[in-house]
Enzyme design. Sequence first.
Site, short mmCIF file in Angstrom:
data_model
loop_
_atom_site.label_atom_id
_atom_site.label_comp_id
_atom_site.label_asym_id
_atom_site.label_seq_id
_atom_site.Cartn_x
_atom_site.Cartn_y
_atom_site.Cartn_z
N ASP A 1 -3.66 14.85 71.35
CA ASP A 1 -2.35 14.39 71.78
C ASP A 1 -2.52 12.98 72.32
O ASP A 1 -3.13 12.77 73.37
CB ASP A 1 -1.80 15.32 72.86
CG ASP A 1 -0.39 14.93 73.30
OD1 ASP A 1 0.08 13.85 72.91
OD2 ASP A 1 0.23 15.72 74.04
N THR B 1 12.28 12.93 56.86
CA THR B 1 11.21 13.80 57.31
C THR B 1 11.87 15.04 57.90
O THR B 1 13.09 15.11 58.03
CB THR B 1 10.33 13.13 58.38
OG1 THR B 1 11.07 13.04 59.59
CG2 THR B 1 9.90 11.73 57.94
N ASN C 1 -0.23 6.01 62.89
CA ASN C 1 1.11 6.46 62.51
C ASN C 1 1.81 7.26 63.61
O ASN C 1 3.04 7.28 63.66
CB ASN C 1 1.01 7.30 61.23
CG ASN C 1 2.30 8.04 60.94
OD1 ASN C 1 3.30 7.45 60.55
ND2 ASN C 1 2.29 9.36 61.13
N ARG D 1 -1.37 16.98 66.98
CA ARG D 1 -1.46 17.83 68.18
C ARG D 1 -1.59 19.31 67.87
O ARG D 1 -2.06 20.08 68.70
CB ARG D 1 -0.20 17.63 69.04
CG ARG D 1 -0.04 16.22 69.58
CD ARG D 1 1.32 16.05 70.22
NE ARG D 1 2.38 16.23 69.25
CZ ARG D 1 3.65 16.43 69.57
NH1 ARG D 1 4.01 16.52 70.83
NH2 ARG D 1 4.56 16.56 68.62
N ILE E 1 5.66 10.52 57.27
CA ILE E 1 4.92 9.39 56.72
C ILE E 1 3.42 9.63 56.79
O ILE E 1 2.68 9.29 55.85
CB ILE E 1 5.32 8.09 57.45
CG1 ILE E 1 6.78 7.74 57.13
CG2 ILE E 1 4.40 6.94 57.05
CD1 ILE E 1 7.33 6.59 57.96
N TYR F 1 12.20 2.02 72.72
CA TYR F 1 11.63 2.30 71.40
C TYR F 1 11.49 1.01 70.59
O TYR F 1 10.41 0.69 70.09
CB TYR F 1 12.52 3.30 70.65
CG TYR F 1 11.99 3.65 69.27
CD1 TYR F 1 11.03 4.63 69.12
CD2 TYR F 1 12.44 2.97 68.14
CE1 TYR F 1 10.52 4.94 67.86
CE2 TYR F 1 11.95 3.27 66.88
CZ TYR F 1 10.99 4.26 66.74
OH TYR F 1 10.49 4.54 65.50
#
Length: 257
Positions: free
Chosen positions: A59, A183, A86, A33, A13, A148
């Site tokens: 990070d 993805t 994001n 990262r 995304i 999550y």
Amino acid sequence: MTTALITGATAGIGAAFARRLARSGYQLVLVARDTGRLERASADLHAKFGVEAEVLTADLATEEGIAAVEARLADAERPVDLLINNAGFGNKGAFGTVPLQDELDMLKVHIEAILRLTTAALPGMRERGRGAIVNVASVAAFLPRGTYGASKAWVVSFTQGVLRDLGGTGVRMMALCPGFTRTEFHERAGMGTGNIPSWSWLSAERVVNEAMRDLARGRSVSVPGKRYKLAVAVARVLPSGKLGGLSNKAARTYRTD
């Protein structure tokens, strides 16, 4: 020239946002990262769209990473007009089976980083009387599923709460809540997705296109895809937990940066 900063910008995304915004003429700050991937993404965007794409290796599970992005957002000489929060990931396994540090790292990325980067970006946006922040959450925010889902529910609640405080400033905020999105990271994580029906998958491009339309319309929450809109509407009226199993065994190792 309008500038957008995107975290988790090298794939999925985040990369779709970068392409869409570059096509629209935005200058970009890409955050992730992996320096090598950032540099390749920057070069590709410049070659295809002629935009300048600054790279910032950070990070967001670390103090140093968050501080570096905060500093860039607070730089009044190089204002950022659109912030796309994001970056994020999930941990594979039920609560209690995941190492505590992994859970804490996820909360740092999903909650602390979004809180701090929003705080860094808003003063300049308020002063200029314009700007927007998109915080990428998930349909999981409405479907109870451990840490999550809880962290993504925080993203939605935080975004809507801050947006109310921004009334009359010219600054917009929106929580983006995609469902299953194709993805590379499912495959990289070694996660089986054969049990997920084909109709449930969205492309990253579709997610971003719908998000940008909803942002322009002033919506506080964007749920791409009619089926996911229906799922969220049903989840909001059913007793807690009724839909919690919809994605309970899938997408538990999912990185967006």
